[in-house]
Design a protein around this motif. Structure first.
Motif, PDB file in Angstrom:
ATOM      1  N   GLN A 104       0.810  -1.218   0.000  1.00 48.29           N
ATOM      2  CA  GLN A 104       0.000   0.000   0.000  1.00 48.29           C
ATOM      3  C   GLN A 104       0.846   1.273   0.000  1.00 48.29           C
ATOM      4  N   GLY A 105       2.156   1.123  -0.105  1.00 51.69           N
ATOM      5  CA  GLY A 105       3.032   2.282  -0.068  1.00 51.69           C
ATOM      6  C   GLY A 105       3.284   2.808   1.334  1.00 51.69           C
ATOM      7  N   THR A 108       7.124   3.180   2.195  1.00 54.05           N
ATOM      8  CA  THR A 108       7.716   4.325   1.505  1.00 54.05           C
ATOM      9  C   THR A 108       7.253   5.635   2.140  1.00 54.05           C
ATOM     10  N   GLU A 109       5.964   5.753   2.425  1.00 58.12           N
ATOM     11  CA  GLU A 109       5.434   6.984   3.028  1.00 58.12           C
ATOM     12  C   GLU A 109       6.046   7.227   4.411  1.00 58.12           C
ATOM     13  N   ARG A 112       9.818   8.088   4.048  1.00 60.07           N
ATOM     14  CA  ARG A 112      10.032   9.470   3.563  1.00 60.07           C
ATOM     15  C   ARG A 112       9.923  10.463   4.714  1.00 60.07           C
ATOM     16  N   VAL A 141      11.656  -0.337  -1.965  1.00 57.76           N
ATOM     17  CA  VAL A 141      11.379   0.856  -1.160  1.00 57.76           C
ATOM     18  C   VAL A 141      12.594   1.775  -1.171  1.00 57.76           C
ATOM     19  N   LYS A 144      12.640   3.657  -4.357  1.00 54.02           N
ATOM     20  CA  LYS A 144      11.566   4.667  -4.390  1.00 54.02           C
ATOM     21  C   LYS A 144      11.934   5.898  -3.567  1.00 54.02           C
TER      22      LYS A 144
END
Length: 184
Positions: A104-105, A108-109, A112, A141, A144
Motif C-alpha cells: 500500500q506504499g 515508503t510513506e 520518507r 522501497v 523509491k
C-alpha cells in the motif's frame, strides 16, 4: 514527538504497543529477511532499545500507525549503526510492517517522513539502508526513496551467523544532496 503524513502517524513507543509488535514479529513472513525476535522478551528488549536510542540520540524507530483508525502498522525510523564496518559511523533507515500494511506504499510513506526528519531536523549528511539480497521488497522501497545501490559497500553482517542467508547485505545510500533534489 509525533510526525504525521497524509495517512500515517509516526510516534514514540507506549506500553500498549508491545503486544502488537510481538504479534507482528511472530509472523514468519514479516521476519523472513530480519533477525529473529523469537520471544516476547526479545521483542520487549527491541522496543526498550528503541526507547533508549530515542532518549540518547533524539531519534530511533517510531511506531507507525494509521491516522484514521490508530491501528498499529509496524515501525520505521532511523538509528545509529552500532557495529564496526567500513561504512561506520552511519545512520540507517529501516522499517518493519505488519503483513496487513504491505503493498500500500506504507513503508515508503513512513520512510520518507523519517528521512525528512533526519535531513531537515537532524542535519544528517547521509542515510544508509541495507537488506539481504533476496529482500526485493525492501530494495524497491529504497529505490523509491531515491537511494542508490553501492555494490562496493555490500558486506557480511557481523551480528548474523556465518551460515545464515541473511549474513550478506546489499548497501544503499542517500546523500543529503540527492535527498534535497528528490524531495522538491
Amino acid at each position: 514527538m509525533i510526525i504525521q503524513t497524509e495517512r500515517l502517524t509516526l510516534r514514540e513507543w507506549r506500553d500498549d504497543d508491545r503486544a502488537p509488535f510481538a504479534a507482528m514479529s511472530a509472523d514468519p513472513a514479516v521476519m523472513r529477511y530480519l533477525r529473529a525476535l523469537p520471544t516476547r522478551q526479545a521483542c520487549d528488549q527491541w522496543i526498550d532499545f528503541q526507547i533508549k536510542h530515542h532518549a540518547e540520540h533524539g531519534f530511533g524507530f517510531w511506531v507507525v500507525e494509521e491516522r484514521a483508525s490508530g491501528a498499529f502498522l509496524g515501525a520505521t525510523g532511523l538509528f545509529r549503526v552500532f557495529f564496526d564496518a567500513p561504512f561506520t559511523p552511519a545512520v540507517e533507515i529501516g522499517w518493519r510492517l505488519s503483513r496487513a500494511a504491505w503493498g500500500q506504499g506504507i513503508a515508503t510513506e513512513a520512510a520518507r517522513a523519517a528521512l525528512a526528519f533526519g535531513f531537515d531536523k537532524l542535519g544528517l549528511d547521509e542515510v544508509i539502508a541495507y537488506a539481504a539480497p533476496a529482500n526485493e521488497a525492501s530494495q524497491n522501497v529504497m529505490r523509491k526513496l531515491g537511494m542508490v545501490r553501492d555494490e562496493a559497500s555490500d558486506f557480511d553482517h557481523p551480528r548474523v551467523e556465518a551460515d545464515s542467508p541473511l549474513r550478506r547485505q546489499v548497501m544503499y545510500r542517500l546523500p543529503r544532496e540527492v535527498w534535497a533534489i528528490a524531495s522538491r
